[in-house]
Structure formats: structure tokens, C-alpha cells
Design a protein around this motif. Structure first.
Motif, PDB file in Angstrom:
ATOM      1  N   PRO A 169       0.939  -1.700   3.463  1.00 27.14           N
ATOM      2  CA  PRO A 169       2.157  -0.949   3.793  1.00 27.14           C
ATOM      3  C   PRO A 169       3.096  -1.766   4.674  1.00 27.14           C
ATOM      4  O   PRO A 169       2.713  -2.759   5.287  1.00 27.14           O
ATOM      5  N   GLY A 170       4.330  -1.313   4.715  1.00 24.79           N
ATOM      6  CA  GLY A 170       5.341  -1.947   5.557  1.00 24.79           C
ATOM      7  C   GLY A 170       6.673  -1.992   4.851  1.00 24.79           C
ATOM      8  O   GLY A 170       7.655  -1.386   5.281  1.00 24.79           O
ATOM      9  N   HIS A 171       6.724  -2.692   3.714  1.00 36.49           N
ATOM     10  CA  HIS A 171       7.932  -2.677   2.894  1.00 36.49           C
ATOM     11  C   HIS A 171       8.162  -1.266   2.368  1.00 36.49           C
ATOM     12  O   HIS A 171       9.263  -0.721   2.446  1.00 36.49           O
ATOM     13  N   ASP A 174       3.557   3.045   0.248  1.00 37.96           N
ATOM     14  CA  ASP A 174       2.570   3.095  -0.832  1.00 37.96           C
ATOM     15  C   ASP A 174       2.154   1.714  -1.313  1.00 37.96           C
ATOM     16  O   ASP A 174       1.312   1.600  -2.196  1.00 37.96           O
ATOM     17  N   HIS A 175       2.689   0.670  -0.738  1.00 37.07           N
ATOM     18  CA  HIS A 175       2.603  -0.678  -1.288  1.00 37.07           C
ATOM     19  C   HIS A 175       1.166  -1.178  -1.413  1.00 37.07           C
ATOM     20  O   HIS A 175       0.367  -1.057  -0.494  1.00 37.07           O
ATOM     21  N   LEU A 176       0.859  -1.785  -2.580  1.00 41.45           N
ATOM     22  CA  LEU A 176      -0.440  -2.382  -2.843  1.00 41.45           C
ATOM     23  C   LEU A 176      -0.293  -3.870  -3.117  1.00 41.45           C
ATOM     24  O   LEU A 176       0.748  -4.327  -3.606  1.00 41.45           O
ATOM     25  N   GLY A 177      -1.342  -4.621  -2.837  1.00 42.22           N
ATOM     26  CA  GLY A 177      -1.540  -5.947  -3.384  1.00 42.22           C
ATOM     27  C   GLY A 177      -2.778  -5.906  -4.254  1.00 42.22           C
ATOM     28  O   GLY A 177      -3.593  -4.980  -4.180  1.00 42.22           O
ATOM     29  N   CYS A 200      12.021  -3.935   5.743  1.00 40.45           N
ATOM     30  CA  CYS A 200      11.210  -2.752   6.067  1.00 40.45           C
ATOM     31  C   CYS A 200      12.064  -1.508   6.323  1.00 40.45           C
ATOM     32  O   CYS A 200      11.590  -0.553   6.934  1.00 40.45           O
ATOM     33  N   ASP A 201      13.323  -1.519   5.875  1.00 42.35           N
ATOM     34  CA  ASP A 201      14.242  -0.444   6.243  1.00 42.35           C
ATOM     35  C   ASP A 201      14.390   0.635   5.174  1.00 42.35           C
ATOM     36  O   ASP A 201      15.286   1.475   5.261  1.00 42.35           O
ATOM     37  N   PHE A 202      13.515   0.652   4.175  1.00 43.39           N
ATOM     38  CA  PHE A 202      13.528   1.738   3.214  1.00 43.39           C
ATOM     39  C   PHE A 202      12.776   2.937   3.793  1.00 43.39           C
ATOM     40  O   PHE A 202      11.993   2.779   4.736  1.00 43.39           O
ATOM     41  N   PRO A 203      12.997   4.144   3.269  1.00 44.29           N
ATOM     42  CA  PRO A 203      12.269   5.309   3.785  1.00 44.29           C
ATOM     43  C   PRO A 203      10.757   5.086   3.774  1.00 44.29           C
ATOM     44  O   PRO A 203      10.184   4.699   2.761  1.00 44.29           O
ATOM     45  N   GLY A 204      10.137   5.309   4.927  1.00 47.03           N
ATOM     46  CA  GLY A 204       8.708   5.105   5.058  1.00 47.03           C
ATOM     47  C   GLY A 204       8.324   3.673   5.370  1.00 47.03           C
ATOM     48  O   GLY A 204       7.147   3.391   5.586  1.00 47.03           O
ATOM     49  N   GLY A 205       9.294   2.755   5.387  1.00 50.09           N
ATOM     50  CA  GLY A 205       9.003   1.372   5.735  1.00 50.09           C
ATOM     51  C   GLY A 205       8.739   1.238   7.228  1.00 50.09           C
ATOM     52  O   GLY A 205       9.146   2.062   8.033  1.00 50.09           O
ATOM     53  N   SER A 206       8.070   0.155   7.611  1.00 50.47           N
ATOM     54  CA  SER A 206       7.704  -0.037   9.002  1.00 50.47           C
ATOM     55  C   SER A 206       7.457  -1.511   9.261  1.00 50.47           C
ATOM     56  O   SER A 206       6.575  -2.116   8.635  1.00 50.47           O
ATOM     57  N   ARG A 212       1.120  -6.011  10.406  1.00 51.63           N
ATOM     58  CA  ARG A 212      -0.327  -5.867  10.308  1.00 51.63           C
ATOM     59  C   ARG A 212      -0.824  -6.168   8.898  1.00 51.63           C
ATOM     60  O   ARG A 212      -1.904  -6.749   8.723  1.00 51.63           O
ATOM     61  N   SER A 213      -0.022  -5.807   7.880  1.00 51.63           N
ATOM     62  CA  SER A 213      -0.389  -6.177   6.513  1.00 51.63           C
ATOM     63  C   SER A 213      -0.356  -7.689   6.348  1.00 51.63           C
ATOM     64  O   SER A 213      -1.229  -8.284   5.689  1.00 51.63           O
ATOM     65  N   GLY A 214       0.652  -8.327   6.947  1.00 48.70           N
ATOM     66  CA  GLY A 214       0.745  -9.770   6.881  1.00 48.70           C
ATOM     67  C   GLY A 214      -0.430 -10.450   7.555  1.00 48.70           C
ATOM     68  O   GLY A 214      -1.001 -11.417   7.026  1.00 48.70           O
ATOM     69  N   ARG A 215      -0.819  -9.939   8.715  1.00 42.26           N
ATOM     70  CA  ARG A 215      -1.970 -10.535   9.407  1.00 42.26           C
ATOM     71  C   ARG A 215      -3.259 -10.310   8.605  1.00 42.26           C
ATOM     72  O   ARG A 215      -4.167 -11.145   8.616  1.00 42.26           O
ATOM     73  N   LYS A 216      -3.363  -9.180   7.912  1.00 43.96           N
ATOM     74  CA  LYS A 216      -4.525  -8.950   7.046  1.00 43.96           C
ATOM     75  C   LYS A 216      -4.596 -10.028   5.965  1.00 43.96           C
ATOM     76  O   LYS A 216      -5.665 -10.591   5.698  1.00 43.96           O
ATOM     77  N   LEU A 217      -3.450 -10.340   5.357  1.00 41.86           N
ATOM     78  CA  LEU A 217      -3.423 -11.377   4.325  1.00 41.86           C
ATOM     79  C   LEU A 217      -3.754 -12.749   4.910  1.00 41.86           C
ATOM     80  O   LEU A 217      -4.517 -13.521   4.323  1.00 41.86           O
ATOM     81  N   LEU A 218      -3.204 -13.045   6.081  1.00 46.67           N
ATOM     82  CA  LEU A 218      -3.407 -14.367   6.661  1.00 46.67           C
ATOM     83  C   LEU A 218      -4.762 -14.514   7.360  1.00 46.67           C
ATOM     84  O   LEU A 218      -5.084 -15.592   7.863  1.00 46.67           O
ATOM     85  N   ALA A 219      -5.552 -13.436   7.365  1.00 45.44           N
ATOM     86  CA  ALA A 219      -6.929 -13.531   7.845  1.00 45.44           C
ATOM     87  C   ALA A 219      -7.888 -13.969   6.735  1.00 45.44           C
ATOM     88  O   ALA A 219      -9.053 -14.231   7.011  1.00 45.44           O
TER      89      ALA A 219
END
Length: 317
Positions: A169-171, A174-177, A200-206, A212-219
Motif C-alpha cells: 500500500p501507499g500509492h 489496495d496495491h499489490l506486487g 501518494c496523493d490519490f484517495p487512500g494513498g499514504s 514502509r512498502s518500499g522498505r519491505k521491498l528493499l529488505a
């Protein structure tokens, strides 16, 4: 709005990465230049099984014409390579291009009545309701249009390959990879290192969620490849590139490289988003994509209609 199929040349560029082991896929990355979108054909090297990720339906804003050049090029590639498409995967409801998922599902070869399901994250129904109400889309036109709603970390098969749906999530909320072997198809999360991350400025974006999603990927291990949903290469780079390694992002990503704090990222991302224009195909994309790529039902006069919001400069209207 009209629909056309054409044999005109497509505005696409192609990358191919071969499988290096039975557990790793062969990947065809197809770049659609009009919207800067990467589409993916991901196949099992031991079989003809494959999936399509984030396919594009072409749209001309000048004439309000939908065409199928990019989707037809994907169909031709599937035919030439002899692939059996097991699923069409969406990372989220895109706001910058129309999805070709429904068109492809209809035109891909069907074996014994099987048609490849269209998959997306389980939170899609909230997004559909939000934009369905905002644009006045009839409920029946976006109810149950996706065939598979993935749970977080749900695994599934592509032939002999194991894949996993990863919530990013973020963008959008509901976002998935999709993690397949040592690859993650991250949609609109992380872009090329010289661009950074998605808005991240769409409704529900953050911005906090996207950090945190980015750090999950870079872990992930440094050799893992992160395949992006878009690229907008600056002049000094010129050539679009579909993937960078986790290690490259840790060292180079202008928004997420090692040492960037959460609060630094949020401040940077929110300042950048405040300056950005709305995507050119925002309203058209959202109305088609909550329908899974189906076009609106024809009105009484025969036209397929989309709603475009109006803005007023005068408060006295």
C-alpha cells in the motif's frame, strides 16, 4: 467514446530476461511509450504456462477513441511464443492508463471453456465503490468483474513456478506486487532509482505506507530484481529500463536509499505530490479500470459514455 482494432504499428519497446534456473521465470517486458507503462509476460521455463501483468488498452484523448494496438501485440506475442496464459494480473486500479484485461481475457485462446481469470488485491471493492459513486458508474458494471481477489501473501502457481501476492500500500490502499522467483513486479511503488517512488496523493494513498512498502521491498536479498510499473526516463538517461536490483535501489534510489528516514521520505514525497498535475487519463482510466477493463454499456443513443468532472472558477455560478 469509440472502440477500434487496428493493425497499425504499436508504440512499444521490448526487453527479455531468460530464466536462469527451473525456479526462475522468463520475463518479457513490453514498454508502452504513450503512457510510460511496463507490461509483463512472465512464463514458466518448464512449460508453456504464463501470466500477463498490467496490460494496456490504448486511448486517444483527442478523438476519445479506445484502440487495441498494444493488446493485439501482446496477443500476437503470446501466440508466437506458444504460451498458455493462466491469469491476467493487475497490481491496482491504474489512474494513468486503461487496462486491457477484459479484452485480453475475451480474445486469448480458451481451452475447454477455461478463460484466464483476472486477479487483483482483495481490497479492490472499496476502491470500486469510491470511484463508482464518484463517477456515477452503475453498480452492476463493476460488481464481481474481477475473478480472483488475492489475500496478502497468498501463493499461487504459474505452471511449476510459485508466485506470491504481496500487499504494497501507499500509492493506493489496495496495491499489490507479485513475487515470482527472485523477482517482484511492484507496480506503481518503486520506480527507477533516478525517479524514486510513485505519488501518494490519490484517495487512500499514504506516503507513510509507501515508505514502509518500499522498505519491505528493499529488505529482500540484494540480487532480487524489482520490476516497475512505469518509467519516465530523464534526458540524461534516455532509455527506459524495467528493473533494477534491490542492491541498486538501496544505493541509488533518490527517495528510498539506505539512510533515508521515514519522516524525511514523507516530507519529500508530500512536497513533491503537492506540485504534481493530475494524470492526463485520470478520469477515463478510473472509470474503465474499476470495470476490469470493460467499456461502459451503450446509452440509448448508442454511445458509450464516460463522466468528466467540471471545475468552476467563479463561486457565484
Amino acid at each position: 467514446m469509440s472502440l477500434s482494432a487496428t493493425n497499425e504499428p504499436t508504440n512499444q519497446e521490448l526487453w527479455r530476461v531468460e530464466s536462469t534456473s527451473p525456479s526462475e521465470p522468463t520475463i518479457h517486458a513490453i514498454f508502452e511509450t504513450n503512457t510510460g507503462t511496463w507490461q509483463y509476460l512472465v512464463s514458466d521455463p518448464a512449460s508453456s504456462s504464463a501470466v500477463i501483468i498490467d496490460p494496456v488498452l490504448d486511448f486517444d484523448r483527442t478523438t476519445q477513441t479506445v484502440s487495441t494496438r498494444s493488446a493485439d501485440a501482446l496477443l500476437e506475442m503470446v501466440k508466437e511464443l506458444g504460451f498458455n496464459i493462466e491469469m491476467i494480473l493487475e497490481t491496482h486500479v491504474h489512474a494513468d492508463h486503461l487496462t486491457a484485461a477484459a479484452y485480453l481475457q475475451r480474445h486469448l485462446p480458451h481451452t475447454q471453456g477455461f478463460k484466464p481469470p483476472i486477479g487483483i488485491g482483495k481490497r479492490i471493492e472499496k476502491v470500486q465503490t469510491l470511484f463508482g459513486q464518484r463517477y456515477g458508474v452503475p453498480l452492476a458494471e463493476y460488481t464481481a468483474v474481477f475473478d480472483k481477489l488475492f489475500d496478502d501473501d497468498e501463493t499461487f502457481k504459474i505452471g511449476n513456478l510459485t508466485a506470491m501476492a504481496v500487499h504494497l500500500p501507499g500509492h493506493t490502499p489496495d496495491h499489490l506486487g507479485y513475487r515470482i522467483g527472485e523477482n517482484v513486479f511492484c507496480g506503481d511503488s518503486i520506480f527507477h532509482a533516478d525517479i524514486g517512488t510513485a505519488r501518494c496523493d490519490f484517495p487512500g494513498g499514504s506516503a507513510r505506507d509507501l515508505f514502509r512498502s518500499g522498505r519491505k521491498l528493499l529488505a529482500l536479498p540484494g540480487q532480487f530484481k524489482i520490476w516497475t510499473g512505469h518509467d519516465y526516463p530523464p534526458q540524461e538517461r534516455g532509455t527506459p529500463r524495467p528493473w533494477m536490483s534491490v542492491q541498486e535501489h538501496r544505493e541509488q534510489n533518490k527517495h528510498l536509499k539506505d539512510g533515508t528516514t521515514e519522516e524525511q521520505y514523507i516530507a519529500l514525497r508530500e512536497a513533491r505530490d503537492a506540485e504534481m498535475q493530475a494524470p492526463k487519463l485520470l478520469h477515463q482510466s478510473l472509470q474503465i479500470n474499476i470495470r476490469g477493463g470493460e467499456l461502459p454499456k451503450p446509452a440509448q443513443a448508442g454511445h458509450r459514455m464516460l463522466h468528466l468532472p467540471m471545475k468552476f472558477q467563479s463561486e457565484e455560478w
